[in-house]
Design an enzyme around this catalytic site. Structure first.
Site, PDB file in Angstrom:
ATOM      1  N   THR A 119       1.462 -26.728 -34.176  1.00 42.37           N
ATOM      2  CA  THR A 119       0.984 -28.086 -33.937  1.00 42.37           C
ATOM      3  C   THR A 119       1.295 -29.043 -35.078  1.00 42.37           C
ATOM      4  O   THR A 119       0.981 -30.222 -34.995  1.00 42.37           O
ATOM      5  CB  THR A 119      -0.527 -28.088 -33.684  1.00 42.37           C
ATOM      6  OG1 THR A 119      -1.200 -27.472 -34.785  1.00 42.37           O
ATOM      7  CG2 THR A 119      -0.864 -27.334 -32.405  1.00 42.37           C
ATOM      8  N   ASP A 172      10.843 -25.984 -40.943  1.00 42.27           N
ATOM      9  CA  ASP A 172      11.312 -27.179 -40.249  1.00 42.27           C
ATOM     10  C   ASP A 172      10.426 -28.345 -40.679  1.00 42.27           C
ATOM     11  O   ASP A 172       9.346 -28.552 -40.131  1.00 42.27           O
ATOM     12  CB  ASP A 172      11.242 -26.955 -38.731  1.00 42.27           C
ATOM     13  CG  ASP A 172      11.715 -28.167 -37.934  1.00 42.27           C
ATOM     14  OD1 ASP A 172      12.084 -29.181 -38.557  1.00 42.27           O
ATOM     15  OD2 ASP A 172      11.705 -28.098 -36.694  1.00 42.27           O
ATOM     16  N   HIS A 173      10.905 -29.107 -41.652  1.00 41.99           N
ATOM     17  CA  HIS A 173      10.128 -30.217 -42.220  1.00 41.99           C
ATOM     18  C   HIS A 173      10.961 -31.487 -42.242  1.00 41.99           C
ATOM     19  O   HIS A 173      12.194 -31.432 -42.342  1.00 41.99           O
ATOM     20  CB  HIS A 173       9.696 -29.898 -43.655  1.00 41.99           C
ATOM     21  CG  HIS A 173       8.380 -29.199 -43.747  1.00 41.99           C
ATOM     22  ND1 HIS A 173       7.423 -29.556 -44.671  1.00 41.99           N
ATOM     23  CD2 HIS A 173       7.850 -28.187 -43.045  1.00 41.99           C
ATOM     24  CE1 HIS A 173       6.366 -28.782 -44.530  1.00 41.99           C
ATOM     25  NE2 HIS A 173       6.601 -27.927 -43.550  1.00 41.99           N
ATOM     26  N   ASN A 196       4.845 -34.516 -41.669  1.00 39.00           N
ATOM     27  CA  ASN A 196       6.165 -34.591 -41.037  1.00 39.00           C
ATOM     28  C   ASN A 196       6.170 -35.372 -39.733  1.00 39.00           C
ATOM     29  O   ASN A 196       7.185 -35.965 -39.363  1.00 39.00           O
ATOM     30  CB  ASN A 196       6.679 -33.175 -40.761  1.00 39.00           C
ATOM     31  CG  ASN A 196       6.736 -32.337 -42.003  1.00 39.00           C
ATOM     32  OD1 ASN A 196       7.446 -32.667 -42.945  1.00 39.00           O
ATOM     33  ND2 ASN A 196       5.980 -31.252 -42.034  1.00 39.00           N
ATOM     34  N   GLU A 206       2.022 -30.864 -39.008  1.00 42.50           N
ATOM     35  CA  GLU A 206       1.239 -31.572 -40.005  1.00 42.50           C
ATOM     36  C   GLU A 206       1.603 -33.048 -39.958  1.00 42.50           C
ATOM     37  O   GLU A 206       2.748 -33.413 -39.689  1.00 42.50           O
ATOM     38  CB  GLU A 206       1.529 -31.044 -41.425  1.00 42.50           C
ATOM     39  CG  GLU A 206       1.365 -29.558 -41.609  1.00 42.50           C
ATOM     40  CD  GLU A 206       2.648 -28.787 -41.332  1.00 42.50           C
ATOM     41  OE1 GLU A 206       3.729 -29.423 -41.206  1.00 42.50           O
ATOM     42  OE2 GLU A 206       2.566 -27.561 -41.235  1.00 42.50           O
TER      43      GLU A 206
END
Length: 312
Positions: free
Chosen positions: A103, A36-37, A108, A105
């Site tokens: 948590t 999920d990006h 994104n 990055e």
């Protein structure tokens, strides 16, 4: 140990992801991970479709379980919206959907212009987000005024028979404690037996532990190394850089620290199933219940067929 297939949204078009899912199910893979990006890790990867659209399409293409690996419900998307998306996904997949969370990055999550919080603060945000989602999955109206999130008279109407399971990604001691406390399972991309043991000892018990890795099928090892290094040399970026770098351009710059030989050592490249067997055994020895493999590059049908012959 169950073996699943990892769909990399950063590298493939929606049509290719659905094709891989169908091939994986036909080959005997037992489940799917999907990333999920908002951005890919670098421009060479070139894709990043909205994961919830792909998950909806997958419900019409396969019947094996699907887990997000992983969704960050603390910044880019409010947890009340993720709660609705996950509930709908669980309905469409007849309960075979797991919400993997972490948590995130900066790559994104910074896109809305909000300050990127420190790691410990993000863990606190994640715990509150999971609390909010679970309350919404109870089916009542929810009003929540927390430290990080506000929900005003919200109700999720489309709900599965049982709430989605929430598996938590964790790599450090504090994150492992949070995962064991709030998670229905554990997610990692490192075959670290100590972390699995900590998860179980801190409250995770016999909850499922999922691991994942990437490989690059190619006619030769050298060709596999070239493809893997060009597309995923960023996976070798060390330390906490992966959490704080804000754009694919910055990852490309940091990846200059990663040599082709480092990629060769880190990933199974080429056509040899023995290299994949080593990875699978490492995760099995570390105590993982499930492991998911992703292919890098154009030869995904060949990797899936190799797994069908050798492992499934």
């Amino acid at each position: 140990m169950r073996i699943g297939y990892f769909l990399s949204c950063e590298e493939y078009t929606p049509a290719q992801l659905i094709e891989q899912a169908r091939l994986a199910q036909a080959a005997g893979f037992k489940g799917l991970w999907i990333s999920d990006h908002y951005h890919p890790w670098n421009d060479a990867q070139g894709q990043s479709p909205l994961v919830w659209s792909i998950i909806g399409a997958l419900s019409q293409a396969v019947t094996i379980p699907v887990t997000t690996a992983v969704t960050c419900p603390i910044m880019r998307t409010h947890p009340a919206v993720i709660a609705q998306a996950a509930a709908t996904s669980a309905v469409m997949h007849d309960g075979r959907f797991v919400l993997g969370v972490g948590t995130g990055e900066a790559l994104n999550e910074h896109i809305t212009g909000e300050r990127w919080p420190f790691a410990e603060e993000r863990l606190d945000m994640l715990a509150e987000a999971v609390e909010v989602m679970r309350r919404l999955w109870e089916g009542d109206f929810v009003t929540h005024h927390g430290r990080y999130f506000t929900v005003d008279q919200a109700r999720v109407y489309t709900l599965p028979a049982t709430p989605p399971k929430v598996y938590v990604s964790a790599f450090g001691p504090k994150a492992i404690e949070v995962a064991a406390r709030i998670g229905d399972g554990y997610i990692s991309t490192s075959p670290d037996a100590d972390l699995v043991q900590q998860f179980r000892q801190l409250g995770g018990g016999d909850k499922p532990a999922q691991g994942g890795f990437k490989g690059c099928y190619a006619p030769t090892e050298d060709e596999g190394v070239e493809i893997a290094h060009r597309l995923w040399g960023t996976s070798g970026v060390p330390g906490e850089l992966a959490q704080v770098l804000p754009s694919p351009k910055h990852f490309e710059q940091a990846a200059q620290l990663v040599t082709p030989e480092m990629t060769r050592e880190a990933l199974p490249c080429g056509p040899d199933p023995a290299k994949h067997a080593e990875k699978l055994k490492a995760y099995e020895a570390a105590g993982f219940d499930e492991v998911y493999v992703a292919n890098i590059g154009p030869h995904y049908a060949d990797l899936i067929d190799m797994y069908r012959r050798e492992f499934l």
